[in-house]
Scaffold this active site. Sequence first.
Site, PDB file in Angstrom:
ATOM      1  N   HIS A 330       0.802  -1.230   0.000  1.00 26.71           N
ATOM      2  CA  HIS A 330       0.000   0.000   0.000  1.00 26.71           C
ATOM      3  C   HIS A 330       0.826   1.267   0.000  1.00 26.71           C
ATOM      4  O   HIS A 330       0.268   2.363   0.094  1.00 26.71           O
ATOM      5  CB  HIS A 330      -0.920   0.056   1.218  1.00 26.71           C
ATOM      6  CG  HIS A 330      -1.984  -0.979   1.229  1.00 26.71           C
ATOM      7  ND1 HIS A 330      -3.229  -0.771   0.673  1.00 26.71           N
ATOM      8  CD2 HIS A 330      -1.996  -2.241   1.705  1.00 26.71           C
ATOM      9  CE1 HIS A 330      -3.967  -1.860   0.842  1.00 26.71           C
ATOM     10  NE2 HIS A 330      -3.237  -2.777   1.456  1.00 26.71           N
ATOM     11  N   LYS A 519      -8.321  14.012   4.795  1.00 29.94           N
ATOM     12  CA  LYS A 519      -7.481  12.820   4.756  1.00 29.94           C
ATOM     13  C   LYS A 519      -6.442  12.963   5.857  1.00 29.94           C
ATOM     14  O   LYS A 519      -6.322  14.029   6.445  1.00 29.94           O
ATOM     15  CB  LYS A 519      -6.796  12.681   3.395  1.00 29.94           C
ATOM     16  CG  LYS A 519      -6.059  13.967   2.943  1.00 29.94           C
ATOM     17  CD  LYS A 519      -5.482  13.827   1.542  1.00 29.94           C
ATOM     18  CE  LYS A 519      -6.499  14.000   0.435  1.00 29.94           C
ATOM     19  NZ  LYS A 519      -6.622  12.848  -0.430  1.00 29.94           N
ATOM     20  N   ARG A 520      -5.665  11.915   6.140  1.00 32.22           N
ATOM     21  CA  ARG A 520      -4.579  12.060   7.104  1.00 32.22           C
ATOM     22  C   ARG A 520      -3.673  13.221   6.682  1.00 32.22           C
ATOM     23  O   ARG A 520      -3.503  13.475   5.487  1.00 32.22           O
ATOM     24  CB  ARG A 520      -3.776  10.745   7.182  1.00 32.22           C
ATOM     25  CG  ARG A 520      -4.457   9.651   7.971  1.00 32.22           C
ATOM     26  CD  ARG A 520      -4.661  10.027   9.435  1.00 32.22           C
ATOM     27  NE  ARG A 520      -3.418  10.023  10.183  1.00 32.22           N
ATOM     28  CZ  ARG A 520      -3.050   9.082  11.038  1.00 32.22           C
ATOM     29  NH1 ARG A 520      -3.842   8.041  11.265  1.00 32.22           N
ATOM     30  NH2 ARG A 520      -1.920   9.163  11.691  1.00 32.22           N
ATOM     31  N   LYS A 525       0.835  14.475   1.002  1.00 31.39           N
ATOM     32  CA  LYS A 525      -0.536  14.757   0.569  1.00 31.39           C
ATOM     33  C   LYS A 525      -0.738  16.253   0.295  1.00 31.39           C
ATOM     34  O   LYS A 525      -1.736  16.660  -0.273  1.00 31.39           O
ATOM     35  CB  LYS A 525      -1.538  14.255   1.604  1.00 31.39           C
ATOM     36  CG  LYS A 525      -1.536  12.713   1.741  1.00 31.39           C
ATOM     37  CD  LYS A 525      -2.506  12.250   2.817  1.00 31.39           C
ATOM     38  CE  LYS A 525      -2.396  10.770   3.138  1.00 31.39           C
ATOM     39  NZ  LYS A 525      -3.048   9.901   2.129  1.00 31.39           N
ATOM     40  N   THR A 627      -8.537   6.615  -1.939  1.00 32.51           N
ATOM     41  CA  THR A 627      -9.891   6.092  -2.107  1.00 32.51           C
ATOM     42  C   THR A 627     -10.901   7.199  -1.824  1.00 32.51           C
ATOM     43  O   THR A 627     -12.032   7.150  -2.305  1.00 32.51           O
ATOM     44  CB  THR A 627     -10.152   4.890  -1.174  1.00 32.51           C
ATOM     45  OG1 THR A 627      -9.644   5.194   0.133  1.00 32.51           O
ATOM     46  CG2 THR A 627      -9.483   3.638  -1.697  1.00 32.51           C
ATOM     47  N   LYS A 631     -14.616   8.401  -3.625  1.00 38.61           N
ATOM     48  CA  LYS A 631     -15.866   8.727  -2.921  1.00 38.61           C
ATOM     49  C   LYS A 631     -16.425  10.058  -3.414  1.00 38.61           C
ATOM     50  O   LYS A 631     -17.622  10.192  -3.674  1.00 38.61           O
ATOM     51  CB  LYS A 631     -15.618   8.773  -1.403  1.00 38.61           C
ATOM     52  CG  LYS A 631     -15.318   7.394  -0.828  1.00 38.61           C
ATOM     53  CD  LYS A 631     -14.592   7.408   0.519  1.00 38.61           C
ATOM     54  CE  LYS A 631     -13.938   6.037   0.747  1.00 38.61           C
ATOM     55  NZ  LYS A 631     -12.982   6.001   1.857  1.00 38.61           N
TER      56      LYS A 631
HETATM   57  C1  26W Z   1       4.248   0.694   9.631  1.00 40.77           C
HETATM   58  C2  26W Z   1       3.425   1.909   9.730  1.00 40.77           C
HETATM   59  C3  26W Z   1       2.478   1.986   8.617  1.00 40.77           C
HETATM   60  C4  26W Z   1       1.129   1.843   8.875  1.00 40.77           C
HETATM   61  C5  26W Z   1       0.234   1.915   7.850  1.00 40.77           C
HETATM   62  C6  26W Z   1       2.910   2.180   7.332  1.00 40.77           C
HETATM   63  C7  26W Z   1       2.026   2.242   6.318  1.00 40.77           C
HETATM   64  C8  26W Z   1       0.679   2.104   6.569  1.00 40.77           C
HETATM   65  C9  26W Z   1      -0.324   2.118   5.445  1.00 40.77           C
HETATM   66  C10 26W Z   1       0.243   1.411   4.268  1.00 40.77           C
HETATM   67  C11 26W Z   1      -0.808   3.487   5.167  1.00 40.77           C
HETATM   68  C12 26W Z   1      -2.005   3.529   4.253  1.00 40.77           C
HETATM   69  O1  26W Z   1      -3.124   3.569   4.731  1.00 40.77           O
HETATM   70  N1  26W Z   1      -1.798   3.549   2.938  1.00 40.77           N
HETATM   71  C13 26W Z   1      -2.872   3.890   2.024  1.00 40.77           C
HETATM   72  O2  26W Z   1      -3.529   2.720   1.570  1.00 40.77           O
HETATM   73  C14 26W Z   1      -4.665   3.060   0.797  1.00 40.77           C
HETATM   74  C15 26W Z   1      -5.380   1.779   0.441  1.00 40.77           C
HETATM   75  O3  26W Z   1      -4.652   1.050  -0.483  1.00 40.77           O
HETATM   76  C16 26W Z   1      -4.260   3.859  -0.427  1.00 40.77           C
HETATM   77  O4  26W Z   1      -5.424   4.245  -1.102  1.00 40.77           O
HETATM   78  C17 26W Z   1      -3.451   5.092  -0.028  1.00 40.77           C
HETATM   79  O5  26W Z   1      -2.967   5.740  -1.179  1.00 40.77           O
HETATM   80  C18 26W Z   1      -2.315   4.688   0.874  1.00 40.77           C
HETATM   81  O6  26W Z   1      -1.638   5.824   1.379  1.00 40.77           O
END
Ligand code: 26W
Length: 781
Positions: A330, A519-520, A525, A627, A631
């Site tokens: 992701h 968003k976060r 971003k 995503t 929406k």
């Molecule tokens: C290890 C810490 C950590 C925790 C969560 C690293 C990375 C993450 C996720 C990968 C962050 C995340 O939510 N990524 C998002 O995933 C969505 C679903 O696929 C994408 O639409 C977003 O672009 C992406 O930032």
Amino acid sequence: KDATVATPYDWLTASIEVVRDRIIDQWIKATKEAYEEKEKRVYYLSLEFLIGRLMRDAFSNLGVMETMRAALASLGVDLDLIAGLEPDAALGNGGLGRLAACFMESMASLGLPAHGYGIRYDYGIFRQVLAEGVQHEVPEDWLAFGNPWEFERPDLSCPVGFGGHVEEVTEEDGAVRHVWHPAETVTAVPYDTPVVGWRGRRVNTLRLWSARAPSPLDLDAFNRGDHVGATAGRARAEAISRVLYPSDESPAGRELRLRQEYFFTSASLRDLMRRHPDPGKLHEHAAVQLNDTHPALAVAELMRLLVDEKGIGWEQAWTVTRETLSYTNHTLLPEALETWPVELMERLLPRHMQIIYLINWHSLQSLEGPRTEDFIRSVSLIDETSGRRVRMGHLAFLGSHKVNGVSALHTDLMRETVFRDLASLHPGRIVNKTNGITFRRWLQQANPGLTAILVDVLGPGILDDPGLLAGLAAHEGDPALRERLRAARARNKIALARLIEERAGTRVDPSAIFDVQVKRIHEYKRQLLNLVETAALYEAIRAEPHRNWTPRVKIMAGKAAPSYHKAKLIIRLAHDLGRRIEEDPSMRGRLKLVFLPNYNVSLAERIVPAADLSEQISTAGMEASGTGNMKFALNGALTIGTLDGANVEIREHVGPDNITIFGLTAPEVAIRRSDPDHGRAAIARSPRLASALHLIRSGGVSPDEKGRYAALVDGLSDDDAFMVTDDFDAYWEAQRGLDALWADQAAWWRRSIANTAGMAWFSSDRTIREYAQDIWRMPVE
Ligand code: 26W
């Protein structure tokens, strides 16, 4: 309770329990069928499930919404009122967690036998409280009043070990068996939540694990008088499921996080293996999807279970493991790619570390031909650049038969960057599965006004087949339709304006453009780009107060990771700039900037249907998919965005004339980065940018602390890694183009209609069908 003393919350619980009874009948039926028909099942392992509220979803999918509304009304209770009391199940950070929730809903709606596995955190993502723009994190006690959706299943509890040592036992035939003797055991107790598919099609299970000490109390210690020590072991064990790690895109790197990952991965694998008696054929009956690398230990754990516990030979076990597992990536941000120190792994999971070494040995052993040192270093499971660390992405890659990205661009970049060398060894393993969203929640429930119009114009079939949305394109020039859509949007905007007044204490004009970025908060971003443009617009309006400016309300929301200081500073800047605009009488009716606190799924459901404009402005190459972009476009907002993530495919589906694309492309970003002076040069080229930055830099929005944003702004000249300066002018021009478009409402709505009409492909039903076909090899209608 008698109705005379029942609180609204009691009515909520009672309403859920009434409908829950029906769900349970369906649930048991689905479980029985899957068992009897020996169907293949999918298991979705995710450290995050960002579900939000469940009641509306369940009522709507079961088709009992209106019945329940009427029944409650006859008892003097307002369904909408009690629905608003349900706490959000917010067991996730952002996109990855919400995707897991949309997938669970789609899998049930498509009738796929699917189980979600995760952790039942006592505390999900923190509640964001803003004091003068400063973010404070408050624990969110979502279980305080109990949770009528979940069922504790103590009968299915499962022990999970940590630490200790590995014993080598030589069998009579000379074979060596490895027996792991953990020093510590934690009990995983499952809680099941039903996931109701559309039209009650199927009810699947989300199984979340809670950590418990095998023994609640050390009585010896207690009797010795050590009353605190008597429960210390319990506190340590239960800490595992206490709280969600609140940072996304930057790894926690802490032992507790690794304990969480192993805890839920191990419990889930053992639990699912109970359902499939022949471990040598597990891959024929089970498909296990790893949501990012958080459950990547599944590779080593499944090997351990098969080899050490089931006595299967290494080669066969490796085939079963690889054919069973698949992995979704992701993010490509280097700081978000998980690695764990070898020393920590050896201490916490000694047998798994041995297995990882062995997997690595086999993988390096099989390399053919002459290979450079660099190549070997890049495909190794162990990263030796700064201390020795296990690369969890590589482990997941090797242990999976398919590895997928979440948008076309992201998948291409995966092939070219982090996994380039591994991909060359395993051609065909990387595939793309562009994300999607569930239309039941994000259109039907969130926007009943728009849904009613769509049903009226295209027929009720759109509720079951989003493909029919395409028929809307034929009506794009119909003034009567435009007027109905405008009226529905206006109602949503009035409702949002009311919410903004409640939560941010300010009035916004619903006839202005609602320009939304939610968003976060993360530098990539580029909320900062949006804010700098807002500052520039503020200055432009002040310079020419008598021009006919298009009224705009900029709406922002999002949480910053608690330790991400720059992100918190960006929130503060939004607050300070918003206040400066508010205090300036010449901005009235022209410009407004509001930052709504505590963004979550429920707030998104109110904001998305009220947006005119959707900001998807990440630095190209950095947003894996997005995503939220889907929406908004589905609900008819126009997008202003970069060629990043799924924006690229949204442009293909809605048509390039119906989306506003600006800025550098991913390859252009890569080139620009190599010029160390690009930020300074971009500022020198653009007087408008320089002036807006000066306003912020010099304390123009923070007179009480003039230097508050000095470092933030100086960073843009010295090292603008996210290309805020480089993209500024293009962004400004694109925004002014949208101002002009707003003046031509017929043109604006033609584009809006084209967006809703073109978005069918982004249904998570389509995404799940692709996973089922290409990765899970399961039949789906
Ligand atoms: C290890 C810490 C950590 C925790 C969560 C690293 C990375 C993450 C996720 C990968 C962050 C995340 O939510 N990524 C998002 O995933 C969505 C679903 O696929 C994408 O639409 C977003 O672009 C992406 O930032």
